[in-house]
Design a protein around this motif. Structure first.
Motif, PDB file in Angstrom:
ATOM      1  N   VAL A  64       0.837   2.137 -21.445  1.00  0.00           N
ATOM      2  CA  VAL A  64      -0.080   2.729 -22.409  1.00  0.00           C
ATOM      3  C   VAL A  64      -1.522   2.368 -22.024  1.00  0.00           C
ATOM      4  O   VAL A  64      -1.841   1.204 -21.804  1.00  0.00           O
ATOM      5  N   GLY A  65      -2.383   3.366 -21.953  1.00  0.00           N
ATOM      6  CA  GLY A  65      -3.805   3.122 -21.729  1.00  0.00           C
ATOM      7  C   GLY A  65      -4.134   2.493 -20.398  1.00  0.00           C
ATOM      8  O   GLY A  65      -5.084   1.719 -20.278  1.00  0.00           O
ATOM      9  N   VAL A  66      -3.375   2.835 -19.365  1.00  0.00           N
ATOM     10  CA  VAL A  66      -3.568   2.229 -18.047  1.00  0.00           C
ATOM     11  C   VAL A  66      -4.815   2.786 -17.361  1.00  0.00           C
ATOM     12  O   VAL A  66      -5.085   3.986 -17.409  1.00  0.00           O
ATOM     13  N   ILE A  67      -5.572   1.899 -16.732  1.00  0.00           N
ATOM     14  CA  ILE A  67      -6.693   2.289 -15.878  1.00  0.00           C
ATOM     15  C   ILE A  67      -6.257   2.067 -14.439  1.00  0.00           C
ATOM     16  O   ILE A  67      -5.734   1.012 -14.099  1.00  0.00           O
ATOM     17  N   THR A  68      -6.451   3.063 -13.578  1.00  0.00           N
ATOM     18  CA  THR A  68      -6.094   2.923 -12.167  1.00  0.00           C
ATOM     19  C   THR A  68      -7.304   3.204 -11.295  1.00  0.00           C
ATOM     20  O   THR A  68      -8.369   3.593 -11.779  1.00  0.00           O
ATOM     21  N   GLY A  69      -7.129   3.014  -9.992  1.00  0.00           N
ATOM     22  CA  GLY A  69      -8.223   3.265  -9.061  1.00  0.00           C
ATOM     23  C   GLY A  69      -8.701   4.699  -9.081  1.00  0.00           C
ATOM     24  O   GLY A  69      -9.868   4.989  -8.828  1.00  0.00           O
ATOM     25  N   GLU A  70      -7.783   5.616  -9.403  1.00  0.00           N
ATOM     26  CA  GLU A  70      -8.146   7.025  -9.467  1.00  0.00           C
ATOM     27  C   GLU A  70      -9.096   7.324 -10.620  1.00  0.00           C
ATOM     28  O   GLU A  70      -9.799   8.325 -10.610  1.00  0.00           O
ATOM     29  N   ASP A  71      -9.093   6.456 -11.646  1.00  0.00           N
ATOM     30  CA  ASP A  71      -9.958   6.685 -12.799  1.00  0.00           C
ATOM     31  C   ASP A  71     -11.427   6.423 -12.482  1.00  0.00           C
ATOM     32  O   ASP A  71     -12.319   6.888 -13.195  1.00  0.00           O
ATOM     33  N   ARG A  72     -11.682   5.644 -11.450  1.00  0.00           N
ATOM     34  CA  ARG A  72     -13.046   5.279 -11.048  1.00  0.00           C
ATOM     35  C   ARG A  72     -13.816   4.596 -12.180  1.00  0.00           C
ATOM     36  O   ARG A  72     -15.034   4.597 -12.204  1.00  0.00           O
ATOM     37  N   ALA A  73     -13.082   4.042 -13.135  1.00  0.00           N
ATOM     38  CA  ALA A  73     -13.738   3.396 -14.268  1.00  0.00           C
ATOM     39  C   ALA A  73     -13.419   1.910 -14.340  1.00  0.00           C
ATOM     40  O   ALA A  73     -14.052   1.177 -15.072  1.00  0.00           O
ATOM     41  N   GLY A  74     -12.441   1.471 -13.578  1.00  0.00           N
ATOM     42  CA  GLY A  74     -12.003   0.089 -13.663  1.00  0.00           C
ATOM     43  C   GLY A  74     -12.458  -0.755 -12.483  1.00  0.00           C
ATOM     44  O   GLY A  74     -13.008  -0.250 -11.503  1.00  0.00           O
ATOM     45  N   VAL A  75     -12.205  -2.044 -12.598  1.00  0.00           N
ATOM     46  CA  VAL A  75     -12.568  -3.003 -11.559  1.00  0.00           C
ATOM     47  C   VAL A  75     -11.386  -3.934 -11.331  1.00  0.00           C
ATOM     48  O   VAL A  75     -10.392  -3.901 -12.054  1.00  0.00           O
ATOM     49  N   ILE A  76     -11.498  -4.778 -10.311  1.00  0.00           N
ATOM     50  CA  ILE A  76     -10.577  -5.893 -10.124  1.00  0.00           C
ATOM     51  C   ILE A  76     -11.394  -7.152 -10.342  1.00  0.00           C
ATOM     52  O   ILE A  76     -12.259  -7.493  -9.529  1.00  0.00           O
ATOM     53  N   ARG A  77     -11.161  -7.808 -11.468  1.00  0.00           N
ATOM     54  CA  ARG A  77     -11.946  -8.994 -11.784  1.00  0.00           C
ATOM     55  C   ARG A  77     -11.570 -10.172 -10.894  1.00  0.00           C
ATOM     56  O   ARG A  77     -10.401 -10.374 -10.585  1.00  0.00           O
ATOM     57  N   LYS A  78     -12.555 -10.969 -10.539  1.00  0.00           N
ATOM     58  CA  LYS A  78     -12.298 -12.198  -9.806  1.00  0.00           C
ATOM     59  C   LYS A  78     -11.773 -13.278 -10.740  1.00  0.00           C
ATOM     60  O   LYS A  78     -10.884 -14.052 -10.385  1.00  0.00           O
ATOM     61  N   VAL A  79     -12.354 -13.345 -11.929  1.00  0.00           N
ATOM     62  CA  VAL A  79     -11.923 -14.268 -12.980  1.00  0.00           C
ATOM     63  C   VAL A  79     -11.604 -13.422 -14.203  1.00  0.00           C
ATOM     64  O   VAL A  79     -12.440 -12.634 -14.648  1.00  0.00           O
ATOM     65  N   CYS A  80     -10.417 -13.595 -14.752  1.00  0.00           N
ATOM     66  CA  CYS A  80      -9.967 -12.676 -15.795  1.00  0.00           C
ATOM     67  C   CYS A  80     -10.808 -12.734 -17.065  1.00  0.00           C
ATOM     68  O   CYS A  80     -10.923 -11.746 -17.777  1.00  0.00           O
ATOM     69  N   SER A  81     -11.405 -13.878 -17.346  1.00  0.00           N
ATOM     70  CA  SER A  81     -12.168 -14.031 -18.572  1.00  0.00           C
ATOM     71  C   SER A  81     -13.644 -13.655 -18.412  1.00  0.00           C
ATOM     72  O   SER A  81     -14.412 -13.763 -19.359  1.00  0.00           O
ATOM     73  N   LYS A  82     -14.026 -13.192 -17.211  1.00  0.00           N
ATOM     74  CA  LYS A  82     -15.429 -12.871 -16.971  1.00  0.00           C
ATOM     75  C   LYS A  82     -15.564 -11.506 -16.298  1.00  0.00           C
ATOM     76  O   LYS A  82     -14.732 -11.117 -15.474  1.00  0.00           O
ATOM     77  N   SER A  83     -16.640 -10.803 -16.630  1.00  0.00           N
ATOM     78  CA  SER A  83     -16.907  -9.507 -15.988  1.00  0.00           C
ATOM     79  C   SER A  83     -17.466  -9.733 -14.597  1.00  0.00           C
ATOM     80  O   SER A  83     -18.146 -10.721 -14.327  1.00  0.00           O
ATOM     81  N   ASN A  84     -17.185  -8.815 -13.707  1.00  0.00           N
ATOM     82  CA  ASN A  84     -17.782  -8.860 -12.360  1.00  0.00           C
ATOM     83  C   ASN A  84     -19.215  -8.335 -12.423  1.00  0.00           C
ATOM     84  O   ASN A  84     -19.572  -7.555 -13.302  1.00  0.00           O
ATOM     85  N   SER A  85     -20.004  -8.758 -11.467  1.00  0.00           N
ATOM     86  CA  SER A  85     -21.376  -8.256 -11.405  1.00  0.00           C
ATOM     87  C   SER A  85     -21.405  -6.821 -10.902  1.00  0.00           C
ATOM     88  O   SER A  85     -22.329  -6.073 -11.145  1.00  0.00           O
ATOM     89  N   ARG A  86     -20.337  -6.438 -10.163  1.00  0.00           N
ATOM     90  CA  ARG A  86     -20.236  -5.054  -9.676  1.00  0.00           C
ATOM     91  C   ARG A  86     -18.758  -4.711  -9.504  1.00  0.00           C
ATOM     92  O   ARG A  86     -17.926  -5.592  -9.302  1.00  0.00           O
ATOM     93  N   PRO A  87     -18.385  -3.417  -9.584  1.00  0.00           N
ATOM     94  CA  PRO A  87     -17.001  -3.016  -9.430  1.00  0.00           C
ATOM     95  C   PRO A  87     -16.547  -3.068  -7.979  1.00  0.00           C
ATOM     96  O   PRO A  87     -17.360  -3.103  -7.068  1.00  0.00           O
ATOM     97  N   TYR A  88     -15.241  -3.062  -7.776  1.00  0.00           N
ATOM     98  CA  TYR A  88     -14.678  -3.050  -6.421  1.00  0.00           C
ATOM     99  C   TYR A  88     -13.991  -1.729  -6.192  1.00  0.00           C
ATOM    100  O   TYR A  88     -13.463  -1.139  -7.113  1.00  0.00           O
TER     101      TYR A  88
END
Length: 325
Positions: A301-325
């Motif tokens: 449910v509500g999955v974000i994938t690479g095709e969505d171009r809206a998600g990132v891969i966080r380095k630390v789960c509790s913190k936002s990245n400075s830029r997307p990957y």
């Protein structure tokens, strides 16, 4: 992974995604989640694969992913920790296990940097946690990305413990889930705890009557009143087998021992009561098997994938990245 952390991971994935036999034949490599070889061949018939998710997603780019998760011990927006985030919402205060997810992610980053999302870590850890407590093992499809933002208001989308069955069904159906999924996923309350503050209205002066909710067994209500004088105290959601993944939750409901309002409502509503009765009276593996099926639906449910171009891969789960990957 101790039993307290194990139990909350299962409840955590159900929050975020809005997450079989007694002789362990349902373990990995033992013929699929149900224990029979034919079940393994039928996996695709019940597993609701997202178009961009794959059972073999990490086989080449991070082959030890699941091993690291198991050894150490959804869009994952609830993992973000900042002012105004879902994690700091009052409705999220009973959630635990965040630190464990960060620890697992740290180990994975050493082996496979910038390749595995926190959402996939959470999905895998919850499945393994369920299995450690005696629940089913099911195959996971991977390839999720993490959300970039988290808002406390989004917690309101998650069904609360005070909703009526009609409201719960409407929410579940809006995500492609049905009445069976509602009853089965509520069975995750066979483990974990609730803050007393969430149930005090059932125990003291219920509906201005100076008594307790009559849908609670009187002796159990007396126990809960003694236990819950302070809102910050906690009580097990399953008073009989609190750290064992079994069907005792449904047996408790039949005995008027549901902790949350929504728990006991399952017995009272004619749409859900027959299912509660069935899971209470059937062997535990019936519940475990259906839980695997419903969880496989929920985690898509509500999955974000690479095709969505809206998600990132966080380095630390509790913190936002400075830029997307």
């Amino acid at each position: 992974m101790n039993s307290a952390l194990v139990s909350v991971l299962v409840l955590l994935v159900i929050f975020v995604a809005w997450p079989v036999s007694a002789d362990r034949k349902d373990s990995p490599g033992a013929g699929g989640y149900g224990g029979d070889e034919d079940d393994d061949n039928d996996t695709k018939s019940w597993f609701p694969l997202d178009n961009q998710l794959s059972l073999s997603y990490y086989d080449k780019i991070c082959p030890d992913f699941e091993k690291i998760v198991a050894t150490k011990g959804c869009d994952a927006s609830v993992l973000l920790d900042h002012e105004g985030s879902e994690r700091r919402s009052p409705a999220s205060k009973t959630l635990r296990g965040f630190e464990l997810i960060d620890d697992i992610k740290s180990e994975i980053e050493k082996a496979c940097p910038n390749l595995v999302s926190c959402a996939d870590v959470l999905i895998a850890a919850s499945r393994d946690a369920t299995f450690q407590l005696g629940g089913p093992y099911w195959p996971n499809a991977y390839g999720r990305r993490d959300s970039t933002d988290s808002y406390a208001r989004d917690v309101e989308k998650v069904p609360s413990g005070r909703r009526d069955i009609t409201g719960l069904l409407e929410t579940f159906q809006s995500y492609g889930l049905n009445v069976l999924d509602l009853v089965v996923l509520s069975g995750a309350h066979t483990i974990g705890k609730a803050y007393c503050g969430t149930i005090q209205s059932r125990l003291y002066n219920f509906n201005a009557t100076d008594g307790s909710d009559p849908s609670i067994d009187p002796k159990y209500a007396d126990f809960l009143r003694r236990k819950c004088r302070v809102a910050s105290e906690t009580v097990y959601l399953d008073a009989v087998t609190p750290v064992k993944f079994d069907n005792q939750y449904y047996i408790n409901l039949q005995k008027k021992m549901g902790v949350l309002t929504t728990d006991q409502e399952l017995v009272k509503d004619p749409r859900t009561a027959p299912l509660v009765k069935a899971f209470a009276e059937q062997p535990p593996h019936m519940f475990r098997q259906q839980f695997a099926v419903s969880m496989a639906k929920l985690v898509n449910v509500g999955v974000i994938t690479g095709e969505d171009r809206a998600g990132v891969i966080r380095k630390v789960c509790s913190k936002s990245n400075s830029r997307p990957y």
